[in-house]
Write an enzyme that holds these catalytic residues in place. Structure first.
Site, mmCIF file in Angstrom:
data_model
loop_
_atom_site.group_PDB
_atom_site.id
_atom_site.type_symbol
_atom_site.label_atom_id
_atom_site.label_comp_id
_atom_site.label_asym_id
_atom_site.label_seq_id
_atom_site.Cartn_x
_atom_site.Cartn_y
_atom_site.Cartn_z
ATOM 1 N N SER A 230 -11.254 -0.924 -0.511
ATOM 2 C CA SER A 230 -9.939 -0.906 0.153
ATOM 3 C C SER A 230 -10.073 -1.206 1.632
ATOM 4 O O SER A 230 -9.200 -1.824 2.239
ATOM 5 C CB SER A 230 -9.273 0.462 -0.016
ATOM 6 O OG SER A 230 -8.757 0.623 -1.304
ATOM 7 N N HIS B 144 -3.839 6.156 3.545
ATOM 8 C CA HIS B 144 -4.530 4.931 3.124
ATOM 9 C C HIS B 144 -3.852 3.687 3.685
ATOM 10 O O HIS B 144 -4.522 2.782 4.215
ATOM 11 C CB HIS B 144 -4.557 4.889 1.593
ATOM 12 C CG HIS B 144 -5.394 3.807 1.002
ATOM 13 N ND1 HIS B 144 -4.926 2.524 0.822
ATOM 14 C CD2 HIS B 144 -6.669 3.814 0.527
ATOM 15 C CE1 HIS B 144 -5.880 1.781 0.266
ATOM 16 N NE2 HIS B 144 -6.946 2.545 0.075
ATOM 17 N N ASP C 267 0.835 -1.202 0.000
ATOM 18 C CA ASP C 267 0.000 0.000 0.000
ATOM 19 C C ASP C 267 0.871 1.254 0.000
ATOM 20 O O ASP C 267 1.971 1.242 -0.557
ATOM 21 C CB ASP C 267 -0.951 -0.013 1.204
ATOM 22 C CG ASP C 267 -2.302 0.585 0.864
ATOM 23 O OD1 ASP C 267 -2.401 1.823 0.816
ATOM 24 O OD2 ASP C 267 -3.246 -0.176 0.629
#
Length: 755
Positions: A534, A209, A139
């Protein structure tokens, strides 16, 4: 004084025992008592008097004091009683049950509770919370100082770990610990492709994220967190005792295939057990996709690979990475509602929606309502009295929520009531102006009051968090979650599962904007509410880690099968899972259903598959030799190609050339008994519409654990393009009723029908 007489000593001990027992019997504790409301005798005018009368009759020394009387969520009361008084209370007319009051710990991410993970039984204690399982996160990196990544309560790093902490700039190796056991970055491809934009050499998260998804999968326990007062409680990941190995391969919100491949490759070498990849790729062909190629290699090494389905819904065929050897995850809602309680001047209260981040004072203000206009134009906002609450109707005209918020930020009104039917509002935390969103149906109460009152007023309370079935059933399939069939391969149902993915609270970059007030006030937060597949993917990664810890001998296929065959196609009202617009969701949206970790711990049967089985599948895909070898490499050959993978779902395709014909499709499956001892299973078939479905044999008799038995499913159906997708299920139920092994069936139009 000494006692030499044995009888005297015995009498003294017995006296002491009875005194202690009597004292214990009189000790009072708080109990929650459920009562049958209709049983109240007519002699009592209220339930309060009835309950008080009952308590007087059971009281031993003094009248117990009612703490609360409940008359909405359930009927009953709470009170401090002794054990003897509780026993007497049980004999009272109308008594249903009584339970000792328990310590309640508020939860943040909340999804562990929604998934029924608990400390008393099931997958958490069986797996020791995922102890020592290593989850590799591909990620945007990680913010290592987040409290979610502290290593308190963690044991020593497993000796089998081969990775290292090479976090680079602003990521000293001392920032790794027994939770973050590895950190690396991969940016060579990004630098080569865009030499004009600086790319730092660091595994530190610059986006938020990566930190978010990492803490969902395996974040440690953190007390007292919230999103500006919403969803307060204790944050923890699905597998809070699992390890995290971080591989940063995304830069500025994106990345390149070469970096992704390098990250996955390194993760495999380092010895991760699970790969969590909340990344979308543009490539559709399996032999071109870095995720497809690298995940095949990871699966070959015994690694469970979990990927997000994508956020391109609600149309079908929006899943690009329909990779057969990866678990593809869709996103659903949870049973949590962030409420703005709207109180009208006539005493009526409406539960709306808001995530406005501040404690705005909106009390008994004038209510401005115009039934013919939207109430959102610049003219109307300019004419509205200062310090008023204006009603903005986005269901008429060309206005939307974002436009309304922008206009309000330039006005002098105090707050807004936004009438909207757009469900996407409930996926985002953006609410920059004081207000509340209500539906058109709820708005009728506002209209009736405003038009009937000479001086209507209203108030709004913020920071409310409501858990449960109301005001909406959960889970529901998020409308932006990508739907199948997978464009890279249609022969296997994708997505595989659905997991929580809407407004999930988890760790975030503390120096980035998490919320806004007005046009120019940015707010930061250590924890943020984000939505998307996600966020759903790491819920499955964490669940896979728990199963790996509980069943270290299970293959990736067995772990995936356990999650799929025990998944629930029903919501918390026992109705079929729906889309957010209210229509019933299909397996093209939810796969096998919503993950149920505790049931997956003991699935009964699993559909196992070897790497050779996957090789045989790739060999059946009509690729060129080079394309095939790109995926499976030269270590395997194509001596036995087969598209009938031993998978816990069934897909029968209708090709364009087959329209109007009656087709027959036959599937062969092998199931393994993974529970102790002998077992007998009988099949129940839910045939798709206008389809004949036959399973042979209809009974499977297992004599021992790990025994394998086979069965066939034959589907006969007319290739009718008017019904593009038809669904059903094969369900094996053991004779005790304890195990229910469900596999969805999809009869679907192939992509060539759309060309």
């Amino acid at each position: 004084m000494e006692l030499h007489n044995p009888m005297a000593l015995f009498v003294l001990l017995m006296l002491w025992f009875f005194l202690v027992h009597a004292a214990s019997a009189q000790k009072r504790s708080t109990y929650i008592v459920h009562m049958d409301k209709p049983s109240m005798p007519k002699a009592f005018s209220t339930h309060h008097f009835w309950y008080s009368s009952i308590l007087k009759s059971v009281s031993i020394n003094s009248d117990p004091k009612l703490l609360y009387v409940y008359d909405n969520a359930f009927h009953g009361f709470s009170v401090s009683l002794s054990k003897d008084e509780v026993e007497s209370l049980k004999k009272s007319p109308g008594f249903v049950s009584a339970y000792a009051d328990a310590v309640v710990t508020p939860d943040t991410t909340h999804t562990p509770d929604f998934l029924s993970l608990n400390t008393a039984s099931g997958l958490w204690p069986a797996s020791e919370y995922g102890k020592d399982v290593i989850i590799g996160m591909i990620d945007t990196g990680i913010w290592p100082e987040s409290p979610s990544f502290k290593d308190h309560g963690m044991t020593a790093v497993p000796a089998r770990w081969k990775g290292s902490c090479r976090g680079g700039e602003e990521f000293n190796s001392s920032l790794c610990n027994k939770k973050i056991i590895g950190a690396r970055y991969f940016n060579e491809g990004q630098r080569a492709g865009d030499s004009t934009t600086p790319v730092p050499n660091t595994a530190r998260d610059d986006d938020g994220h990566g930190s978010h998804v990492s803490s969902i999968a395996a974040g440690n326990f953190v007390d007292g967190v919230s999103f500006f007062g919403y969803a307060p409680g204790t944050a923890r990941g699905v597998a809070p005792r699992a390890r995290l190995a971080v591989y940063k391969a995304l830069w500025g919100g994106g990345g390149v295939s070469s970096d992704i491949l390098a990250a996955i490759d390194q993760a495999v070498a380092d010895g991760v057990d699970i790969l969590s990849i909340s990344v979308g790729v543009q490539q559709i062909n399996l032999y071109e996709s870095p995720l497809s190629i690298a995940s095949f290699g990871a699966r070959e090494k015994g690694i469970v690979v979990c990927m997000s389905a994508g956020n391109r819904g609600p149309s079908v065929r929006t899943i690009r990475s329909g990779i057969p050897w990866a678990v593809i995850v869709a996103a659903g809602t949870v049973d949590r509602w962030f409420a703005g309680n709207l109180s009208l001047g006539n005493g009526k209260t409406i539960i709306g929606w808001t995530t406005f981040p501040a404690t705005a004072i909106v009390r008994n203000l004038p209510l401005v309502y115009n039934q013919s206009l939207s109430g959102c134009t610049a003219t109307e906002l300019g004419e509205a009295p200062e310090n008023s609450i204006i009603v903005c109707n986005t269901t008429i005209g060309n206005t939307d929520f974002d436009t309304v918020m922008g206009g309000l930020s330039n006005s002098n009104v105090k707050a807004a009531i936004v009438i909207a039917e757009d469900t996407s509002i409930f996926r985002f935390n953006t609410f920059p102006y004081p207000g509340v969103v209500i539906t058109a149906a709820q708005a009728q109460q506002v209209a009736d009051y405003a038009l009937s009152s000479a001086a209507p007023t209203a108030s709004i309370n913020f920071h409310e968090t409501i858990l449960g079935k109301e005001p909406r059933a959960a889970p529901a399939l998020s409308d932006d979650s990508s739907r199948g069939p997978g464009r890279s391969y249609e022969g296997i149902l994708k997505p595989d599962l659905m997991a929580p993915g809407v407004l999930i609270l988890a760790a975030f970059h503390p120096q980035l904007t998490a919320a806004r007030i007005g046009r120019n006030i940015d707010l930061a937060s250590d924890y943020n509410l984000l939505s998307g597949t996600s966020m759903a993917c790491p819920h499955i990664s964490g669940t896979a880690a728990l199963l790996k810890a509980a069943h270290p001998d299970w293959s990736p296929a067995a772990i995936q099968s356990a999650m799929m065959t025990t998944a629930d196609p029903l919501d918390n009202t026992n109705a079929p899972i729906r889309e957010q617009d209210g229509s019933v969701a299909s397996p093209l949206g939810i796969g096998s259903g919503h993950v149920d970790p505790n049931r997956a711990l003991h699935p009964g049967l699993v559909y196992d598959a070897s790497v050779q089985d996957l090789v045989n599948l790739v060999c059946s895909m009509n690729f060129t030799r080079n394309q095939t070898q790109t995926i499976i490499r030269s270590s395997y050959n194509c001596s036995n190609p087969s598209s009938d993978l031993n998978y816990p779902s069934f897909v029968a395709l209708i090709r364009a050339a087959e329209i109007g014909r009656t087709l027959t499709r036959r599937f062969q499956r092998i199931v393994t008994n993974v529970e102790d001892g002998a077992a007998t299973y009988k099949v129940m078939v839910e045939a798709p519409i206008n389809t004949t479905a036959v399973v042979r044999p209809q009974t499977l008799v297992f004599r021992k654990k790990y025994e394998k038995l086979s069965y066939s499913l034959t589907l006969r159906y007319k290739a009718d393009i008017e019904i593009q997708h038809k669904e059903g299920a094969v369900i094996w139920i053991d004779q005790t009723g304890k195990y229910r092994v469900r596999s969805p069936i999809m009869v679907s139009a192939a992509a060539d029908n759309f060309e």
